[in-house]
Design a protein around this motif. Structure first.
Motif, PDB file in Angstrom:
ATOM      1  N   MET A   1      -1.182 -75.795   2.244  1.00 49.69           N
ATOM      2  CA  MET A   1      -2.396 -75.728   1.466  1.00 49.69           C
ATOM      3  C   MET A   1      -2.534 -74.339   0.857  1.00 49.69           C
ATOM      4  O   MET A   1      -1.994 -73.376   1.372  1.00 49.69           O
ATOM      5  CB  MET A   1      -3.600 -76.059   2.325  1.00 49.69           C
ATOM      6  CG  MET A   1      -3.653 -77.527   2.700  1.00 49.69           C
ATOM      7  SD  MET A   1      -5.312 -78.150   2.840  1.00 49.69           S
ATOM      8  CE  MET A   1      -5.626 -77.930   4.551  1.00 49.69           C
ATOM      9  N   THR A   2      -3.267 -74.292  -0.216  1.00 53.05           N
ATOM     10  CA  THR A   2      -3.417 -73.074  -1.009  1.00 53.05           C
ATOM     11  C   THR A   2      -4.819 -72.498  -0.834  1.00 53.05           C
ATOM     12  O   THR A   2      -5.794 -73.242  -0.812  1.00 53.05           O
ATOM     13  CB  THR A   2      -3.169 -73.398  -2.495  1.00 53.05           C
ATOM     14  OG1 THR A   2      -1.857 -73.939  -2.619  1.00 53.05           O
ATOM     15  CG2 THR A   2      -3.290 -72.172  -3.362  1.00 53.05           C
ATOM     16  N   ILE A   3      -4.919 -71.190  -0.744  1.00 49.52           N
ATOM     17  CA  ILE A   3      -6.226 -70.536  -0.707  1.00 49.52           C
ATOM     18  C   ILE A   3      -6.789 -70.559  -2.116  1.00 49.52           C
ATOM     19  O   ILE A   3      -6.127 -70.146  -3.064  1.00 49.52           O
ATOM     20  CB  ILE A   3      -6.111 -69.092  -0.188  1.00 49.52           C
ATOM     21  CG1 ILE A   3      -5.610 -69.095   1.258  1.00 49.52           C
ATOM     22  CG2 ILE A   3      -7.442 -68.368  -0.306  1.00 49.52           C
ATOM     23  CD1 ILE A   3      -5.265 -67.726   1.795  1.00 49.52           C
ATOM     24  N   LEU A   4      -8.023 -71.033  -2.271  1.00 51.68           N
ATOM     25  CA  LEU A   4      -8.656 -71.175  -3.573  1.00 51.68           C
ATOM     26  C   LEU A   4      -9.889 -70.303  -3.667  1.00 51.68           C
ATOM     27  O   LEU A   4     -10.737 -70.309  -2.777  1.00 51.68           O
ATOM     28  CB  LEU A   4      -9.061 -72.636  -3.803  1.00 51.68           C
ATOM     29  CG  LEU A   4      -9.903 -72.903  -5.045  1.00 51.68           C
ATOM     30  CD1 LEU A   4      -9.048 -72.758  -6.298  1.00 51.68           C
ATOM     31  CD2 LEU A   4     -10.529 -74.271  -4.991  1.00 51.68           C
ATOM     32  N   LYS A  61     -11.782 -73.007   2.086  1.00 48.83           N
ATOM     33  CA  LYS A  61     -10.996 -71.864   1.626  1.00 48.83           C
ATOM     34  C   LYS A  61      -9.580 -72.301   1.280  1.00 48.83           C
ATOM     35  O   LYS A  61      -8.985 -71.811   0.336  1.00 48.83           O
ATOM     36  CB  LYS A  61     -10.969 -70.772   2.685  1.00 48.83           C
ATOM     37  CG  LYS A  61     -10.319 -69.503   2.221  1.00 48.83           C
ATOM     38  CD  LYS A  61     -10.477 -68.375   3.207  1.00 48.83           C
ATOM     39  CE  LYS A  61      -9.882 -67.104   2.635  1.00 48.83           C
ATOM     40  NZ  LYS A  61     -10.148 -65.960   3.486  1.00 48.83           N
ATOM     41  N   LYS A  62      -9.019 -73.245   2.029  1.00 45.86           N
ATOM     42  CA  LYS A  62      -7.680 -73.771   1.751  1.00 45.86           C
ATOM     43  C   LYS A  62      -7.828 -75.207   1.270  1.00 45.86           C
ATOM     44  O   LYS A  62      -8.629 -75.969   1.807  1.00 45.86           O
ATOM     45  CB  LYS A  62      -6.803 -73.720   2.993  1.00 45.86           C
ATOM     46  CG  LYS A  62      -6.438 -72.311   3.385  1.00 45.86           C
ATOM     47  CD  LYS A  62      -5.424 -72.300   4.492  1.00 45.86           C
ATOM     48  CE  LYS A  62      -4.994 -70.866   4.788  1.00 45.86           C
ATOM     49  NZ  LYS A  62      -3.931 -70.827   5.780  1.00 45.86           N
ATOM     50  N   ILE A  63      -7.032 -75.551   0.257  1.00 49.33           N
ATOM     51  CA  ILE A  63      -7.214 -76.826  -0.415  1.00 49.33           C
ATOM     52  C   ILE A  63      -5.878 -77.354  -0.938  1.00 49.33           C
ATOM     53  O   ILE A  63      -4.975 -76.561  -1.226  1.00 49.33           O
ATOM     54  CB  ILE A  63      -8.246 -76.640  -1.558  1.00 49.33           C
ATOM     55  CG1 ILE A  63      -8.782 -77.940  -2.064  1.00 49.33           C
ATOM     56  CG2 ILE A  63      -7.721 -75.769  -2.651  1.00 49.33           C
ATOM     57  CD1 ILE A  63     -10.034 -77.776  -2.906  1.00 49.33           C
ATOM     58  N   ASN A  64      -5.755 -78.658  -1.027  1.00 53.68           N
ATOM     59  CA  ASN A  64      -4.586 -79.272  -1.657  1.00 53.68           C
ATOM     60  C   ASN A  64      -4.796 -79.277  -3.163  1.00 53.68           C
ATOM     61  O   ASN A  64      -5.869 -79.653  -3.637  1.00 53.68           O
ATOM     62  CB  ASN A  64      -4.395 -80.714  -1.169  1.00 53.68           C
ATOM     63  CG  ASN A  64      -3.905 -80.775   0.255  1.00 53.68           C
ATOM     64  OD1 ASN A  64      -3.024 -80.038   0.641  1.00 53.68           O
ATOM     65  ND2 ASN A  64      -4.498 -81.657   1.035  1.00 53.68           N
ATOM     66  N   ILE A  65      -3.778 -78.887  -3.902  1.00 55.32           N
ATOM     67  CA  ILE A  65      -3.895 -78.812  -5.356  1.00 55.32           C
ATOM     68  C   ILE A  65      -2.779 -79.619  -5.994  1.00 55.32           C
ATOM     69  O   ILE A  65      -1.602 -79.313  -5.822  1.00 55.32           O
ATOM     70  CB  ILE A  65      -3.831 -77.352  -5.841  1.00 55.32           C
ATOM     71  CG1 ILE A  65      -4.977 -76.564  -5.198  1.00 55.32           C
ATOM     72  CG2 ILE A  65      -3.879 -77.288  -7.367  1.00 55.32           C
ATOM     73  CD1 ILE A  65      -4.903 -75.079  -5.424  1.00 55.32           C
ATOM     74  N   CYS A  80       0.927 -77.545  -6.032  1.00 52.03           N
ATOM     75  CA  CYS A  80       0.876 -76.093  -6.154  1.00 52.03           C
ATOM     76  C   CYS A  80       1.448 -75.453  -4.900  1.00 52.03           C
ATOM     77  O   CYS A  80       1.043 -75.781  -3.785  1.00 52.03           O
ATOM     78  CB  CYS A  80      -0.566 -75.636  -6.361  1.00 52.03           C
ATOM     79  SG  CYS A  80      -0.712 -73.842  -6.555  1.00 52.03           S
ATOM     80  N   THR A  81       2.390 -74.533  -5.087  1.00 50.65           N
ATOM     81  CA  THR A  81       3.017 -73.847  -3.958  1.00 50.65           C
ATOM     82  C   THR A  81       2.574 -72.388  -3.828  1.00 50.65           C
ATOM     83  O   THR A  81       3.060 -71.686  -2.943  1.00 50.65           O
ATOM     84  CB  THR A  81       4.555 -73.892  -4.072  1.00 50.65           C
ATOM     85  OG1 THR A  81       4.955 -73.192  -5.261  1.00 50.65           O
ATOM     86  CG2 THR A  81       5.066 -75.322  -4.090  1.00 50.65           C
ATOM     87  N   ALA A  82       1.661 -71.951  -4.698  1.00 50.70           N
ATOM     88  CA  ALA A  82       1.167 -70.576  -4.599  1.00 50.70           C
ATOM     89  C   ALA A  82       0.387 -70.422  -3.295  1.00 50.70           C
ATOM     90  O   ALA A  82      -0.283 -71.352  -2.845  1.00 50.70           O
ATOM     91  CB  ALA A  82       0.259 -70.243  -5.788  1.00 50.70           C
ATOM     92  N   SER A  83       0.456 -69.256  -2.686  1.00 52.79           N
ATOM     93  CA  SER A  83      -0.295 -69.041  -1.454  1.00 52.79           C
ATOM     94  C   SER A  83      -1.791 -68.958  -1.725  1.00 52.79           C
ATOM     95  O   SER A  83      -2.607 -69.315  -0.874  1.00 52.79           O
ATOM     96  CB  SER A  83       0.188 -67.786  -0.729  1.00 52.79           C
ATOM     97  OG  SER A  83       0.041 -66.661  -1.570  1.00 52.79           O
ATOM     98  N   ALA A  84      -2.156 -68.524  -2.939  1.00 49.58           N
ATOM     99  CA  ALA A  84      -3.568 -68.432  -3.325  1.00 49.58           C
ATOM    100  C   ALA A  84      -3.671 -68.544  -4.844  1.00 49.58           C
ATOM    101  O   ALA A  84      -2.785 -68.082  -5.553  1.00 49.58           O
ATOM    102  CB  ALA A  84      -4.162 -67.108  -2.862  1.00 49.58           C
ATOM    103  N   ILE A  85      -4.739 -69.184  -5.319  1.00 50.56           N
ATOM    104  CA  ILE A  85      -4.992 -69.238  -6.756  1.00 50.56           C
ATOM    105  C   ILE A  85      -6.458 -68.933  -7.044  1.00 50.56           C
ATOM    106  O   ILE A  85      -7.318 -69.060  -6.172  1.00 50.56           O
ATOM    107  CB  ILE A  85      -4.622 -70.591  -7.411  1.00 50.56           C
ATOM    108  CG1 ILE A  85      -5.590 -71.696  -7.016  1.00 50.56           C
ATOM    109  CG2 ILE A  85      -3.189 -70.968  -7.135  1.00 50.56           C
ATOM    110  CD1 ILE A  85      -5.519 -72.918  -7.911  1.00 50.56           C
ATOM    111  N   ASP A  86      -6.697 -68.545  -8.290  1.00 54.31           N
ATOM    112  CA  ASP A  86      -8.047 -68.339  -8.788  1.00 54.31           C
ATOM    113  C   ASP A  86      -8.291 -69.333  -9.907  1.00 54.31           C
ATOM    114  O   ASP A  86      -7.525 -69.380 -10.870  1.00 54.31           O
ATOM    115  CB  ASP A  86      -8.227 -66.919  -9.337  1.00 54.31           C
ATOM    116  CG  ASP A  86      -8.168 -65.874  -8.250  1.00 54.31           C
ATOM    117  OD1 ASP A  86      -8.892 -66.033  -7.249  1.00 54.31           O
ATOM    118  OD2 ASP A  86      -7.399 -64.909  -8.395  1.00 54.31           O
TER     119      ASP A  86
END
Length: 107
Positions: A1-4, A61-65, A80-86
């Protein structure tokens, strides 16, 4: 999961810059720049509605994208494989423009 982190505060799912939806979709199949992407899950908050009125959801804070931006470096098999996105978005009334600010073209 990715931090959003999400600044689209007019979205009905935005809970203190976190997402209460559980998962989101980033659109922009032919995107080569961040401003050609958007949050396909964005829904404008109506002025009289109470967000999360049932109390069952909280901002995550963490979400599937799911990512439709095929040219993004972080897109792997539409995930999405980024550790965090904005996800950025305007916060003014009537505005529904969003974008994945983390988008990086592999082209």
């Amino acid at each position: 999961m990715t931090i959003l982190s999400c600044s689209a505060t007019k979205c009905m799912y935005n809970d203190h810059e976190l997402c209460s939806r559980g998962d989101i979709e980033i659109t922009g199949n032919g995107a080569h720049r961040a401003d050609e992407t958007s949050c396909g899950s964005f829904r404008e908050r109506s002025s009289g509605s109470a967000m999360n009125s049932t109390g069952e959801h909280c901002g995550c804070k963490k979400i599937n994208i799911d990512c439709k931006a095929q040219e993004c470096t972080y897109n792997e098999h539409s995930k999405c494989t980024a550790s965090a996105i904005d996800v950025s978005g305007c916060s003014t009334e009537g505005c529904n423009e969003t974008q994945c600010s983390t988008f990086a073209c592999k082209c």
